[in-house]
Design an enzyme around this catalytic site. Structure first.
Site, short mmCIF file in Angstrom:
data_model
loop_
_atom_site.label_atom_id
_atom_site.label_comp_id
_atom_site.label_asym_id
_atom_site.label_seq_id
_atom_site.Cartn_x
_atom_site.Cartn_y
_atom_site.Cartn_z
CE LYS A 76 -8.33 19.14 -2.61
NZ LYS A 76 -7.39 18.85 -1.50
CB SER A 151 -9.65 19.23 1.75
OG SER A 151 -8.40 19.00 1.11
CB SER A 175 -6.56 16.58 2.04
OG SER A 175 -7.10 17.45 3.00
#
Ligand code: GLN
Length: 485
Positions: A76, A151, A175
């Protein structure tokens, strides 16, 4: 080559010489390129990946391969990577290059993993749909008119589409679990403190926790065993025994057939839009495997969203003060004064949702409102945690939906922040309590995946993963994949 191979299968292929790491990495880079419209990556680190793959091949030749040598993965874009851009999905960090690696990045690189690139995310991890990314939203590979969740949506969508076998994520209020559910992959958020936050850009420091996405429990266990563990550079890192998953890559996870007691919280099932029957079928699966099911209550569940959005906003407002246009990141053009520089750099560099959180968080912390909002939210947080601790006196694990429904359409909730926040109703409570939780695909409705969530007591990741392995041994939802290029 199986497009959706697990890292166990890939490691075997590499060891047997079915392909070299360079060939494997080229294959994944080509898939990423062919599926670029899914927008799952912010940065593809092609040259670095091919160099690392060449080193991995040399390690194999020398007989020095580790558990992840030559295995592709993605991070990420919230984890600092030395020499490769780290944007946090924000304009304010566009082109920013970290001078050091996050502990998570460092540990996985040392185990031999090859970084394909950095995945798309909601700006500073604030969001549930990926639509808050400055670089445009990642799309859901099951239906590109729908969001992948957020997210960590880029990581979840990339794993679902077979663009990488595993990817890291972070989970502050859901997330990892929510995008895992929306994209039909597995994702685990460990106990708060299990994985070092060093080099992971801070959103809400008392909640942020790194984890991993993959197809099966075994892959999650292998990657987590490497990325977790005490780190003196993170003051909240736990020094609880690091040997909890030792040997898992060699011996494999043992599916847990101990006949656990699994609690079903009534508050989580009453608002369920879609997937109620699938969750019941999943619960039945555990019952058939010898587990005992029992209804439980987590009475303060309704307080979770308001408490979370006060606490997370308050922490974000202080954490994001560092992006001032001076130290690093975006700076406005021709500032007239220092104040103008701060004001315009931040106004131009942050997106709308980040500004909303900074404003509400600052408000909640300000004199005169602190007691009414922040302090009250902290008290609610304690009650929510207490609900779980009481439940775990009766049950070993909790089974719940991960989300209220399937992935929603792009644009559906963007004008209504509160409706967007409500998407997190089933994931936020475990975050506030600091508990480990994971999401696994447990079926499909209308061609879209549904996730089930397992929540365990603090530091019960091994049991969570072994129970997941039991479920995956008896079902094949994790072996269904979307049609992609
Ligand atoms: N969707 C939640 C939020 O917007 C959770 C995000 C997260 O876990 N990083 O804050």
């Amino acid at each position: 080559m199986n497009e959706f191979a697990t890292i166990g299968e890939l490691a075997r292929g590499l060891r047997q010489g079915d392909y070299s790491s360079v060939e494997l990495i080229r294959h994944y880079l080509a898939r990423i390129d062919a599926n670029s419209t899914l927008n799952t990556f912010i940065t593809v680190a092609e040259d670095e990946a091919l160099n690392a793959a060449a080193s991995a091949d040399q390690a194999f030749e020398r007989g020095e391969a580790g558990p992840l040598t030559g295995i592709p993965l993605a991070h990420k874009d919230i984890f600092c990577t030395q020499g490769i851009a780290t944007t946090c999905g924000s304009r304010i960090l566009e082109n920013w290059i970290a001078p050091y690696d996050a502990t998570v990045v460092d540990r996985l690189a040392h185990a031999g993993a090859v970084l394909l690139g950095k995945t798309n995310m909601d700006e500073f991890a604030m969001g549930s749909s990926n639509e808050n990314s400055y670089f445009g939203a990642a799309l859901n590979p099951w239906d590109s008119s729908r969001v992948p969740g957020g997210s960590s949506g880029g990581s979840a969508a990339a794993v679902a589409a077979g663009l990488t076998p595993v990817a890291t994520g972070t989970d502050t209020g859901g997330s990892i679990r929510q995008p895992a559910a929306f994209c039909g992959v597995a994702g685990i958020k460990p106990t708060y403190g299990r994985v070092s936050r060093y080099g992971m850009a801070a959103f809400a420091s008392s909640l942020d926790q790194a984890g991993v996405f993959g197809h099966d429990a075994q892959d999650l266990a292998v990657v987590l065993s490497i990325m977790s563990g005490f780190d003196p550079r993170d003051s909240t890192s736990s020094d609880r025994a690091d040997s909890w998953l030792t040997g898992v890559s060699e011996s494999g996870l043992k599916p847990n057939d101990e006949g656990l007691t699994i609690g079903l919280p009534s508050e989580y099932f009453k608002d369920l839009n879609e997937g109620a029957t699938l969750l019941q079928a999943a619960a039945k699966e555990f019952e058939n495997a010898g587990c005992r099911l029992t209804q439980i209550s987590l009475p303060h569940t309704d307080a979770a969203i308001p408490a979370y959005y006060i606490i997370a906003g308050a922490e974000a407002s202080t954490n994001l003060a560092r992006y001032d246009g001076v130290h690093f990141g975006y700076r406005c053009e021709n500032p007239k004064s220092l104040e103008d520089l701060y004001q315009r750099s931040r106004s131009e560099g942050f997106g709308i949702e980040v500004k909303r959180r900074i404003l509400t968080g600052t408000y909640a912390l300000s004199v005169g409102y602190f007691d009414a909002y922040y302090l009250k939210a902290q008290k609610l947080r304690r009650l929510i945690q207490q609900d779980f601790l009481s439940a775990f006196e009766e049950v070993d694990l909790i089974l719940a939906p991960t989300t209220p429904g399937v992935a929603f359409h792009t644009g559906d909730l963007t004008d209504d922040p509160v409706a967007m926040y409500q998407q997190d109703i089933f994931t936020i409570p475990a975050s506030l309590a600091g508990l480990p939780a994971l999401s696994l695909p447990c079926g499909f409705t209308g061609g879209l995946p549904i996730g089930m969530q397992l929540i365990g007591p603090h530091f019960s990741e091994r049991r969570l993963l072994e129970t997941s392995a039991l479920y995956q041994q008896n079902t094949d939802w994790h072996q269904r994949h979307p049609e992609v290029a």
